[in-house]
Enzyme design. Structure first.
Site, PDB file in Angstrom:
ATOM      1  N   CYS A 153      29.177  19.049  22.222  1.00  0.00           N
ATOM      2  CA  CYS A 153      29.606  17.642  22.160  1.00  0.00           C
ATOM      3  C   CYS A 153      28.784  16.757  23.104  1.00  0.00           C
ATOM      4  CB  CYS A 153      31.099  17.468  22.417  1.00  0.00           C
ATOM      5  SG  CYS A 153      31.919  18.789  23.227  1.00  0.00           S
ATOM      6  N   GLU A 173      39.002  15.580  24.703  1.00  0.00           N
ATOM      7  CA  GLU A 173      37.549  15.673  24.947  1.00  0.00           C
ATOM      8  C   GLU A 173      36.914  15.730  23.578  1.00  0.00           C
ATOM      9  OE1 GLU A 173      34.097  17.065  24.875  1.00  0.00           O
ATOM     10  OE2 GLU A 173      34.798  18.905  25.844  1.00  0.00           O
ATOM     11  N   LYS A 218      45.877  27.257  20.321  1.00  0.00           N
ATOM     12  CA  LYS A 218      45.375  27.526  18.969  1.00  0.00           C
ATOM     13  C   LYS A 218      43.848  27.481  18.973  1.00  0.00           C
ATOM     14  CE  LYS A 218      44.160  25.127  15.435  1.00  0.00           C
ATOM     15  NZ  LYS A 218      43.084  25.867  14.732  1.00  0.00           N
ATOM     16  N   GLU A 241      27.528  11.627  15.078  1.00  0.00           N
ATOM     17  CA  GLU A 241      27.353  12.942  15.707  1.00  0.00           C
ATOM     18  C   GLU A 241      27.045  13.965  14.614  1.00  0.00           C
ATOM     19  OE1 GLU A 241      29.508  15.621  19.092  1.00  0.00           O
ATOM     20  OE2 GLU A 241      30.791  14.833  17.514  1.00  0.00           O
TER      21      GLU A 241
END
Length: 474
Positions: free
Chosen positions: A288, A254, A180, A385
């Site tokens: 990331c 991850e 997906k 983040e």
């Protein structure tokens, strides 16, 4: 500073259909659910209508993958390798088309999708094609077996590259896939489905189901999925970990990061400045492992910041399809709102905000490269983040203080160290709690090198020999 004339890449190499279905069992089929629009973040123009896969659609895809698994897993590795090799070659042949489509759908500069993403995508398929007939020598036993059906959910920051990271090792090991893509960037995954057909990949080996979070949850929670691979936010990663606990499914996550880029006083300043820019402003900071916390030794902080500001004033923000563009568009209105919110909080908490003078386009989702100084460890911009072109600058005096500050985060995905002393690089790398430590460079990737994090940055490794383990019954 040179004034560059516009150098736009042509859109004519891409044929975007008005609407797209799902790719199940080797065919494009209509979804049973609703549909949604995918837009160009640089212009807010609707690109195509895309099917949102329902629970029933996901079930069809998993059944197709299960049916294909028997023949695909029984095929000699050398035969599977031929398909992977063929896919890699077609990706190379169609790389210009894929790069333009990625830039239109994602907002990243064409220079990055063309020169970074696409070469790495092809390289991953070539690399894992080489492993397909050597699995017995990978260190996981003499005859390791595939797991079955892999359910894979990927993010919007590197849509095609994350697809390659997931699909290439899964197929090399003999698994079949239901993938997906992110709802804001589905188009290159659907073009990859066409490439699978062009490569004569057996039906059902790769299935692509588009949609939002509900579709992803249906893939992850399907009882006939043996392996879950997810790249994305830590919040969603937690939900996935909870939902698969006790099911016997193998999982790799991850997740987010808040990487420290550590600059010592003996570092080559100009080289370090380029590394800082690559670390946080590449792909608009939608990375990331971005070096979003800059830790500078106190004695050179002023000189380095002057040089960094000078460099940022020369970055070109604008049309992502222009080959001269350095900073493209933020991927979505939702992401832009988050970047703005956290930047405003940074200012409210007392940090000093600076951006170079640059004109933002009137349409689209844009945010200028931004640097915060006077940042404390407790500030949210130093802890959360942001996932945008925002850099938080902190200082340190000793190597021990640098390690303490770098590790003072719930994340542990990556770090950078800049110094001319090899011994100091090794000393730091030994103490930094990060899955990847770059030395005198940043954001460098190779298919043969494993990538992954510690703590809230997830678990498991992708890439290299280590990336095979997640797709084998070890």
């Amino acid at each position: 500073m040179f004034e560059y004339a516009p150098a736009p890449e042509s859109r004519d190499v891409v044929d975007i259909k008005p609407s797209y279905g799902l790719f199940i069992d080797g065919e494009f089929v209509d979804g049973a659910g609703t549909s949604f629009k995918t837009v160009n973040p640089a212009t807010e123009e609707a690109l195509a209508e895309v099917a949102a896969a329902s629970q029933a659609d996901v079930d069809r895809a998993v059944q197709a993958a299960r049916k294909a698994f028997g023949a695909w897993s029984a095929m000699p590795g050398s035969e599977r390798a031929k398909y992977l090799f063929r896919i890699a070659r077609i990706i190379q042949e169609r790389s210009r088309e894929l790069a333009v489509l990625e830039t239109l759908d994602n907002g990243k500069p064409i220079r990055e999708s063309r020169d970074v993403d696409l070469p790495l995508v092809a390289a991953h398929f070539f690399y894992y094609a080489g492993w397909a007939d050597k699995l017995g020598y990978a260190g996981y036993g003499p005859a390791p077996k595939p797991l079955g059906v892999a359910g894979q959910v990927i993010p919007w920051n590197f849509p095609l590259l994350m697809l390659a990271w997931k699909i290439a090792p899964a197929l090399a090991c003999g698994n079949t896939v239901v993938l997906k893509p992110a709802e804001t960037t589905p188009l290159t995954a659907l073009l990859f489905a066409e490439i699978c057909r062009q490569a004569d990949l057996p039906p059902g080996v790769v299935n692509i189901v588009t949609g939002a979070g509900e579709t992803g949850a249906a893939v992850v929670n399907h009882p006939d999925v043996n392996k879950v691979a997810f790249t994305g936010s830590t919040e969603v990663g937690r939900l996935i970990a909870r939902s698969v606990a006790g099911t016997g499914k193998k999982v790799t996550l991850e997740l987010g990061g808040k990487a420290a880029n550590v600059i010592f006083d003996d570092a080559a300043i100009d080289q370090a400045v380029e590394g800082i820019v690559d670390g946080i402003f590449f792909n608009q900071g939608h990375v990331c492992c971005a070096g979003s916390r800059l830790l500078v030794q106190e004695s050179i902080a002023e000189e380095l910041l002057e040089s960094l500001k000078r460099r940022l004033s020369r970055l070109r923000l604008g049309d992502p399809l222009d080959k001269n563009t350095d900073i493209g568009a933020i991927n979505s209105a939702e992401q832009l709102a988050r970047v703005r919110e956290l930047s405003d909080i940074g200012e409210a908490e007392g940090a000093e905000r600076w951006s170079p003078a640059c004109t933002l386009p009137e349409r689209g989702f844009w945010f200028p490269p931004t640097v915060f100084t006077g940042v404390a460890q407790s500030h949210r911009i130093a802890r959360d983040e942001v996932f945008g072109p925002v850099l938080a600058v902190l200082t340190f005096r000793t190597p021990a203080e640098a390690v303490e500050k770098a590790n003072n985060t719930p994340y542990g995905l990556s770090a950078g160290v800049w110094t001319e002393k090899g011994s100091r690089i090794l000393w730091m790398a030994d103490r930094l709690r990060a899955g990847v430590v770059w030395a005198n460079t940043f954001n460098k990737f190779d298919p043969a090198s494993p990538f992954g994090g510690y703590k809230e940055s997830g678990y498991g490794r992708e890439g290299g020999r280590h990336g095979l383990e997640a797709y084998l019954d070890v």
